[in-house]
Design an enzyme around this catalytic site. Structure first.
Site, PDB file in Angstrom:
ATOM      1  N   ARG A 224       3.839  -0.803   7.182  1.00 26.18           N
ATOM      2  CA  ARG A 224       2.887  -0.907   6.076  1.00 26.18           C
ATOM      3  C   ARG A 224       2.073  -2.184   6.245  1.00 26.18           C
ATOM      4  NH1 ARG A 224       3.464   3.711   5.553  1.00 26.18           N
ATOM      5  NH2 ARG A 224       4.384   4.844   3.812  1.00 26.18           N
ATOM      6  N   HIS A 272      -4.258   4.385  10.523  1.00 25.73           N
ATOM      7  CA  HIS A 272      -3.035   4.908   9.882  1.00 25.73           C
ATOM      8  C   HIS A 272      -2.756   6.363  10.301  1.00 25.73           C
ATOM      9  CE1 HIS A 272      -0.180   4.503   6.191  1.00 25.73           C
ATOM     10  NE2 HIS A 272       0.348   5.262   7.136  1.00 25.73           N
TER      11      HIS A 272
HETATM   12  C1  GLV Z   1       3.208   7.426   6.656  1.00 20.04           C
HETATM   13  O1  GLV Z   1       2.780   6.333   6.504  1.00 20.04           O
HETATM   14  C2  GLV Z   1       4.446   7.905   6.086  1.00 20.04           C
HETATM   15  O2  GLV Z   1       5.063   7.219   5.273  1.00 20.04           O
HETATM   16  O3  GLV Z   1       4.834   9.028   6.448  1.00 20.04           O
END
Ligand code: GLV
Length: 309
Positions: A224, A272
């Site tokens: 994160r 991401h």
């Molecule tokens: C992605 O960030 C997840 O938590 O699957």
């Protein structure tokens, strides 16, 4: 009785399709088009709007549509003690391993330097080490981190791992507890962050940790954005304490257009997508959990409220 699907930042269509393929009888209400909130017993969420779960008086459990659950607990109105599950899926795990391996090889084989040499048309060979001479530290030895650590070790890398509680993983030198974090990263050429985001891990990728790494070591953050102190990273790169960073997650996503990271020669950015839940492979376990909920059986992949993961 029905399921609420709340994932406004994603296209809900593939989720709806996969869930109905797993069980055509399901009644699924896609947020914000909720027809009968009193029927909703199970909510499947990815970054739901804060407070939006309050409309379901008969809600019995919530599942994240991803591996992480921090986005659920970010909601100050998240119903206290509500059972929470997450997705644990072989495709998600394998996808993460493939990304992490790509990142490790990127630094190991000096692709960062070659990209910059290409910019200035410079022809300079750099001989890179073999896996057996390259060390990776994996922070977080849960489903994703544990798999990555073990599979990197299987390829011949020297691998250490760090977690809150002591783990035993074949081929991985495992460390636990804050007092052993320095030992876990001391020899690493690359440190990979796959920690859950909790109050203990928020901001862990910062100057005190970078100072424990060997000068020039690289960082991969696939957990994160809030794990990373962005200012400390820039300082560590500029001083040479760190040699490069591959970042898939950011404090603010999408990364703002004017962010310094975009143009930094030692930062590589992916949006991401290191590993994304595949609705087709995750739907069966979500439906299984719904059935378990309805028949009063224990839920799979349930999260510990106290620990937050
Ligand atoms: C992605 O960030 C997840 O938590 O699957």
């Amino acid at each position: 009785m029905s399921i609420a699907l709340i994932c406004q930042q994603w296209d809900p269509a593939p989720w709806l399709e996969a869930l109905l393929a797993a069980d055509p009888e399901l009644d699924i209400q896609v947020y914000p088009d909720i027809r009968a909130p009193e029927n909703v017993e199970f909510a499947l969420c990815w970054k739901h709007p804060a407070g939006s779960l309050a409309q379901f008086p008969n809600l019995k459990a919530v599942s994240s549509l991803g591996a992480g659950v921090d986005h659920l607990f970010n909601d100050p109105e998240f119903p206290v003690a509500m059972p929470v599950c997450r997705v644990v899926d072989p495709d998600l795990t394998q996808g993460m391993f493939e990304y992490v391996l790509t990142g490790v090889l990127y630094f190991q084989k000096h692709f960062q330097q070659f990209a910059s040499q290409q910019q200035s048309r410079r022809w300079q060979r750099i001989i890179s080490p073999y896996c057996r001479d390259y060390r990776v530290a994996v922070l977080g030895l849960g489903v994703l981190g544990g798999y990555c650590a073990q599979h990197l070790a299987g390829l011949g890398y020297g691998v250490s791992g760090w977690s809150q509680s002591q783990k035993e993983l074949a081929g991985v030198e495992c460390y636990a507890g804050v007092e052993n974090l320095g030992a876990a990263v001391a020899d690493a050429d690359v440190v990979v962050c796959l920690l859950p985001l909790t109050e203990q891990t928020r901001g862990i990728l910062a100057t005190p940790l970078f100072a424990k790494m060997q000068p020039g070591a690289c960082l991969i953050n696939v957990a994160r954005g809030q794990h990373l102190n962005e200012v400390d990273l820039l300082q560590a790169l500029d001083s040479g304490q760190l040699g490069g960073a591959l970042l898939d997650v950011f404090e603010i996503e999408p990364l703002p257009e004017n962010h310094l990271f975009w143009h930094h020669p030692q930062i590589t950015i992916t949006p991401h997508c290191s590993s994304v839940t595949n609705p087709k492979s995750a739907a069966a376990q979500l439906v299984d959990n719904y059935r378990r909920l309805r028949s009063g059986r224990p839920l799979l992949n349930q999260v510990d409220w106290q620990r937050g993961y």
